[in-house]
Design an enzyme around this catalytic site. Sequence first.
Site, PDB file in Angstrom:
ATOM      1  N   GLU A   1      -0.096  16.098  -9.840  1.00 44.32           N
ATOM      2  CA  GLU A   1      -0.078  15.952  -8.742  1.00 44.32           C
ATOM      3  C   GLU A   1       0.681  15.383  -8.282  1.00 44.32           C
ATOM      4  OE1 GLU A   1      -3.494  12.601  -9.839  1.00 44.32           O
ATOM      5  OE2 GLU A   1      -2.236  11.983  -8.566  1.00 44.32           O
TER       6      GLU A   1
ATOM      7  N   CYS B   1       5.594  12.339  -2.512  1.00 42.91           N
ATOM      8  CA  CYS B   1       6.178  11.916  -3.908  1.00 42.91           C
ATOM      9  C   CYS B   1       6.103  13.192  -4.926  1.00 42.91           C
ATOM     10  CB  CYS B   1       5.101  11.064  -3.689  1.00 42.91           C
ATOM     11  SG  CYS B   1       4.744   9.845  -5.209  1.00 42.91           S
TER      12      CYS B   1
ATOM     13  N   CYS C   1       3.230  10.918 -19.355  1.00 47.29           N
ATOM     14  CA  CYS C   1       3.969  10.295 -19.634  1.00 47.29           C
ATOM     15  C   CYS C   1       4.376   9.686 -20.866  1.00 47.29           C
ATOM     16  CB  CYS C   1       3.638   9.658 -18.705  1.00 47.29           C
ATOM     17  SG  CYS C   1       5.511   7.902 -18.720  1.00 47.29           S
TER      18      CYS C   1
ATOM     19  N   CYS D   1       2.589   1.950 -18.990  1.00 46.09           N
ATOM     20  CA  CYS D   1       2.481   1.129 -18.733  1.00 46.09           C
ATOM     21  C   CYS D   1       0.805   0.729 -18.871  1.00 46.09           C
ATOM     22  CB  CYS D   1       3.081   0.734 -17.495  1.00 46.09           C
ATOM     23  SG  CYS D   1       5.055   1.839 -17.521  1.00 46.09           S
TER      24      CYS D   1
ATOM     25  N   CYS E   1      -1.172   1.909 -15.507  1.00 47.22           N
ATOM     26  CA  CYS E   1      -1.224   3.095 -14.979  1.00 47.22           C
ATOM     27  C   CYS E   1      -1.887   4.202 -15.767  1.00 47.22           C
ATOM     28  CB  CYS E   1       0.344   3.690 -15.379  1.00 47.22           C
ATOM     29  SG  CYS E   1       0.226   5.240 -14.831  1.00 47.22           S
TER      30      CYS E   1
ATOM     31  N   GLU F   1       8.120   9.870 -16.495  1.00 46.60           N
ATOM     32  CA  GLU F   1       9.218   8.455 -16.163  1.00 46.60           C
ATOM     33  C   GLU F   1      10.691   9.720 -15.806  1.00 46.60           C
ATOM     34  OE1 GLU F   1      10.801   5.396 -16.177  1.00 46.60           O
ATOM     35  OE2 GLU F   1      12.582   6.887 -16.027  1.00 46.60           O
TER      36      GLU F   1
ATOM     37  N   SER G   1      12.957   6.942  -9.314  1.00 48.94           N
ATOM     38  CA  SER G   1      12.205   5.578 -10.055  1.00 48.94           C
ATOM     39  C   SER G   1      12.271   5.628 -10.919  1.00 48.94           C
ATOM     40  CB  SER G   1      10.114   5.584  -9.723  1.00 48.94           C
ATOM     41  OG  SER G   1       9.849   6.063 -10.123  1.00 48.94           O
TER      42      SER G   1
ATOM     43  N   SER H   1      11.400  -0.130 -11.878  1.00 49.70           N
ATOM     44  CA  SER H   1       9.896  -1.463 -11.519  1.00 49.70           C
ATOM     45  C   SER H   1       9.961  -2.031 -12.820  1.00 49.70           C
ATOM     46  CB  SER H   1       8.261   0.211 -11.837  1.00 49.70           C
ATOM     47  OG  SER H   1       8.267   1.397 -11.729  1.00 49.70           O
ATOM     48  N   LEU H   2       9.587  -3.082 -11.796  1.00 50.19           N
ATOM     49  CA  LEU H   2      10.451  -4.738 -12.315  1.00 50.19           C
ATOM     50  C   LEU H   2       8.993  -4.879 -12.763  1.00 50.19           C
ATOM     51  CD1 LEU H   2      12.754  -6.166 -14.094  1.00 50.19           C
ATOM     52  CD2 LEU H   2      12.011  -7.483 -11.475  1.00 50.19           C
ATOM     53  N   HIS H   3       7.681  -5.746 -12.377  1.00 56.50           N
ATOM     54  CA  HIS H   3       6.659  -6.167 -11.953  1.00 56.50           C
ATOM     55  C   HIS H   3       6.236  -6.879 -12.879  1.00 56.50           C
ATOM     56  CE1 HIS H   3       5.213  -2.125 -10.370  1.00 56.50           C
ATOM     57  NE2 HIS H   3       5.975  -1.378 -11.631  1.00 56.50           N
TER      58      HIS H   3
ATOM     59  N   ASN I   1      -3.049  -0.920  -8.355  1.00 57.93           N
ATOM     60  CA  ASN I   1      -4.817   0.014  -7.858  1.00 57.93           C
ATOM     61  C   ASN I   1      -5.271  -0.251  -9.057  1.00 57.93           C
ATOM     62  OD1 ASN I   1      -4.723   1.660  -5.360  1.00 57.93           O
ATOM     63  ND2 ASN I   1      -2.547   2.460  -6.632  1.00 57.93           N
TER      64      ASN I   1
ATOM     65  N   CYS J   1      -3.138   6.307  -8.901  1.00 60.91           N
ATOM     66  CA  CYS J   1      -2.117   7.674  -9.071  1.00 60.91           C
ATOM     67  C   CYS J   1      -1.798   8.900 -10.789  1.00 60.91           C
ATOM     68  CB  CYS J   1      -0.513   7.022  -8.968  1.00 60.91           C
ATOM     69  SG  CYS J   1       0.745   8.547  -9.042  1.00 60.91           S
TER      70      CYS J   1
END
Length: 346
Positions: free
Chosen positions: A90, A103, A110, A114, A117, A158, A189, A212-214, A288, A331
């Site tokens: 995508e 993007c 991946c 995470c 995701c 990643e 990223s 990406s800390l989150h 999301n 995503c």
Amino acid sequence: MTDIKSMNMEELKELMVQIGEKPFRAKQIYGWLHEHLVTSYDEMANIPKSLKEKLKDYPITVLEELDVQTSKVDGTRKYLFRLSDGNMIESVLMRYKYGNSVCISSQAGCRMGCRFCASTIGGLTRNLLPSEMLDQIYRIQTSIGERISNVVVMGTGEPLDNYDNLLRFIHILTEDGGIHISQRNLTVSTCGLVPRIYELADEKLQMTLAVSLHAPNDEKRRELMPIANKYSVDELLDACRYYFDKTGRRITFEYSLVAGVNDSKENAQELAGRLKGLNCHVNLIPVNPVRERSFVRSTRQAVENFKINLEKCGINGTIRREMGSDIDGACGQLRKRYMEKTESEK
Ligand code: SF4
């Protein structure tokens, strides 16, 4: 290597010499591929037939557009492309006042796992070639007939887990003679592959690193991201400091807000304390919903409050504007849906 679109100018010159041609042909071919974005040798007007014949052994990587969804709200477009081996990826086009931003994905699937995701649910299928990363941008620029000015490597995958191909992609994307996107208009990223951040810093590129800390601490971060079991927040932030020292580029931290998990006032204060003194900016993202996961997005008010609490402690934050909310789904969802459909048709 026979993937001609992944070759840099030097390698293309070497290839020309190897097949008995003059090195200047490399510049012409490179321009056709990366500036004029042609998809076949037939379109290369100033290349002799005899050379085109020889180049048949070096097929040009071109992605096939399988589906495109356009948002009625803001013109955001989500593209689904098929790779030559049947895998799907995508890419997203976002239209801003300052220009068109794309993007892209860096891997098919991946392996980072995470929890919020959709792209990681089936694991990693394979790394994308530099040509496959580039062609996402080329196909979108060609399909809309407008220049792409910004690129974000934040789709599926990643990027630093596909490090060598990423670097090659960045050089071809940003150097003279091709599509020539400024490094300053490029964001890459990472979920935090610490050793790779050090390596990337030493490249001294002028792009933005988005980390990406989150979560503000290891315990919370481990709940959301398995990579946190490997590298602590302290180790990650040390790498970010090193990145800033080497490149002078402000770090962006991505922080997805999940209701009741990482969106409290205490979480904001702890985060601000950790980031103090680091030249950075925090992007706040209401997470999301993913069908397969149980996370609930924070309320608008909780997101606003989080921002205010960060700012009270001297850390700047931006709430990411939602693009293409009517075509959304997280995503990776479009790809996943297509893969499920293909499976059920078998
Ligand atoms: S958020 Fe990024 S790194 Fe994490 S699983 Fe998804 S694609 Fe991979």
